[in-house]
Motif scaffolding. Structure first.
Motif, mmCIF file in Angstrom:
data_model
loop_
_atom_site.group_PDB
_atom_site.id
_atom_site.type_symbol
_atom_site.label_atom_id
_atom_site.label_comp_id
_atom_site.label_asym_id
_atom_site.label_seq_id
_atom_site.Cartn_x
_atom_site.Cartn_y
_atom_site.Cartn_z
ATOM 1 N N ALA A 26 0.781 -1.108 0.185
ATOM 2 C CA ALA A 26 0.103 0.017 0.140
ATOM 3 C C ALA A 26 0.964 1.336 0.029
ATOM 4 N N GLN A 27 0.390 2.319 -0.576
ATOM 5 C CA GLN A 27 1.193 3.439 -0.673
ATOM 6 C C GLN A 27 1.849 3.771 0.705
ATOM 7 N N GLU A 28 0.868 3.958 1.860
ATOM 8 C CA GLU A 28 1.131 4.118 3.054
ATOM 9 C C GLU A 28 2.372 3.241 3.805
ATOM 10 N N GLY A 29 2.283 1.965 3.315
ATOM 11 C CA GLY A 29 3.380 1.203 3.687
ATOM 12 C C GLY A 29 4.664 1.555 3.153
ATOM 13 N N VAL A 30 4.644 1.952 1.744
ATOM 14 C CA VAL A 30 5.815 2.201 1.217
ATOM 15 C C VAL A 30 6.473 3.480 1.613
ATOM 16 N N ASP A 31 5.415 4.382 2.065
ATOM 17 C CA ASP A 31 6.063 5.659 2.558
ATOM 18 C C ASP A 31 6.542 5.602 3.869
ATOM 19 N N TYR A 32 5.936 4.475 4.643
ATOM 20 C CA TYR A 32 6.510 4.248 6.047
ATOM 21 C C TYR A 32 7.966 3.622 6.076
ATOM 22 N N HIS B 173 17.197 -0.312 -1.296
ATOM 23 C CA HIS B 173 16.297 -0.631 -2.428
ATOM 24 C C HIS B 173 14.958 -1.095 -1.941
ATOM 25 N N LEU B 174 13.784 -0.808 -2.722
ATOM 26 C CA LEU B 174 12.720 -1.577 -2.379
ATOM 27 C C LEU B 174 12.576 -2.177 -3.780
ATOM 28 N N TRP B 175 12.109 -3.517 -3.931
ATOM 29 C CA TRP B 175 11.778 -4.160 -5.138
ATOM 30 C C TRP B 175 10.170 -4.661 -5.035
ATOM 31 N N ILE B 176 9.306 -4.007 -5.797
ATOM 32 C CA ILE B 176 8.037 -4.416 -5.204
ATOM 33 C C ILE B 176 7.252 -4.581 -6.632
ATOM 34 N N ALA B 177 6.147 -5.642 -6.671
ATOM 35 C CA ALA B 177 5.558 -5.943 -7.913
ATOM 36 C C ALA B 177 4.373 -5.036 -8.280
ATOM 37 N N ALA B 178 3.669 -4.448 -7.026
ATOM 38 C CA ALA B 178 2.570 -3.512 -7.288
ATOM 39 C C ALA B 178 2.374 -2.662 -6.045
ATOM 40 N N ILE B 179 2.004 -1.562 -6.374
ATOM 41 C CA ILE B 179 1.853 -0.578 -5.363
ATOM 42 C C ILE B 179 0.142 -0.147 -5.424
ATOM 43 N N ASP B 180 -0.651 -0.650 -4.277
ATOM 44 C CA ASP B 180 -2.186 -0.102 -4.588
ATOM 45 C C ASP B 180 -2.372 1.017 -3.591
ATOM 46 N N GLU B 181 -3.749 1.740 -3.794
ATOM 47 C CA GLU B 181 -3.844 2.871 -3.074
ATOM 48 C C GLU B 181 -3.885 2.993 -1.612
ATOM 49 N N THR B 182 -4.556 1.990 -1.062
ATOM 50 C CA THR B 182 -5.143 2.348 0.215
ATOM 51 C C THR B 182 -5.076 1.042 1.246
#
Ligand code: URA
Length: 219
Positions: free
Chosen positions: A169-175, A185-194
Motif C-alpha cells: 500500500a502507498q502508506e506502507g511504502v511511505d513508512y 532498495h525496495l523491489w515491489i511488484a505492485a503498489i495499491d492505493e490504500t
C-alpha cells in the motif's frame, strides 16, 4: 530509498500478480504459492542487476572464459509464515544465500482494529557487512518490515539492504521509505492505493498467509 515498482512496465509479472489477486484463481492454494514463488524469481532477477559483480575464470570442456559473477554475501530473511513462497522464489535464484527467518504476527489486544506486531521466533546468521534481502509479501503498514529489521540489528550491520514485496500500500511504502536510509532498495511488484480499517491492502488480494497455507485460529 530507491523504489522499483515493477508493474509500471508490461511483463509476465503482471499476469502472476493478476492471478494472485483474482478471487477465483487464488482459491487454488498450490497455484497461489507457485505464483508468489514466480514473483519472487522475477523480483530476484531484477534485484540481481543492482548487486556487485566480480570476474571469474570458468573452465568449459573446450577452453576458459571470463564471466561476471555475483560478489555479494547474501542473507535472505523472510517473515513467517506468508513469506515462505516468496523466500523460495528468491532462493531459486540466490541459491548461495544464507537464510534467516523471523516470525511476526499482528496481535489485537482487544476487539478494536488496532494491533501490535509480535516477534516470537528469529533464526539469523551474522549480518555484518553482508547484503540483506528482507522479504515480506504484503507491505501493508510497513510495521512488520521495520519491526523485523529492528529485531535483526543485534546480528550485525549489513552493507546493503534490499526490501522485497509482492504488493504494497502507498502508506506502507511511505513508512519504510521514512525509516530506511536512502541507499536502501525496495523491489515491489505492485503498489495499491490504500489500506482498509483492518490494515488490509485495497484492492490487494486478501490474506496472503491464509491463501498460501489455509485458515488459522486467532490467539
Ligand atoms: N497481510 C496480508 O496478507 N494482506 C494484506 O492485505 C495485508 C497484510
Amino acid at each position: 530509498m530507491h523504489i522499483h515498482n515493477l508493474s509500471q512496465q508490461n511483463s509476465v509479472l503482471n499476469t502472476f500478480i493478476s492471478e494472485i489477486r483474482d478471487v477465483t484463481i487464488q482459491k487454488d492454494q498450490m497455484r497461489f504459492r507457485k505464483n508468489i514463488e514466480r514473483i519472487g524469481e522475477v523480483l530476484g532477477y531484477e534485484l540481481s542487476k543492482a548487486l556487485h559483480y566480480k570476474t571469474s575464470v570458468i573452465t568449459t570442456p573446450l577452453s576458459n572464459c571470463r564471466m561476471s559473477v555475483i560478489d555479494n554475501d547474501i542473507v535472505l530473511c523472510s517473515i513467517l509464515r506468508a513469506g515462505i513462497p516468496l523466500h523460495n522464489g528468491l532462493l531459486n535464484y540466490f541459491d548461495m544465500a544464507e537464510n534467516a527467518f523471523i516470525s511476526a504476527y499482528r496481535h489485537h489486544s482487544d476487539s478494536s482494529d488496532d494491533f501490535e506486531i509480535i516477534v516470537e521466533y528469529l533464526a539469523c546468521p551474522d549480518l555484518e557487512n553482508k547484503t540483506l534481502i528482507l522479504a515480506d509479501p504484503m507491505l501493508a503498514t510497513g510495521r512488520s518490515m521495520v519491526t523485523a529489521f529492528e529485531a535483526l540489528k543485534p546480528f550485525g550491520t549489513p552493507k546493503d539492504i534490499h526490501l522485497v514485496s509482492t504488493i504494497g500500500a502507498q502508506e506502507g511504502v511511505d513508512y519504510v521509505e521514512k525509516y530506511f536510509d536512502k541507499h536502501t532498495h525496495l523491489w515491489i511488484a505492485a503498489i495499491d492505493e490504500t489500506l482498509n480499517e483492518k490494515g488490509y491492502i485495497v484492492p490487494g488480494l486478501g490474506d496472503a498467509g491464509d491463501l498460501s497455507f489455509g485458515d488459522k485460529l486467532q490467539h
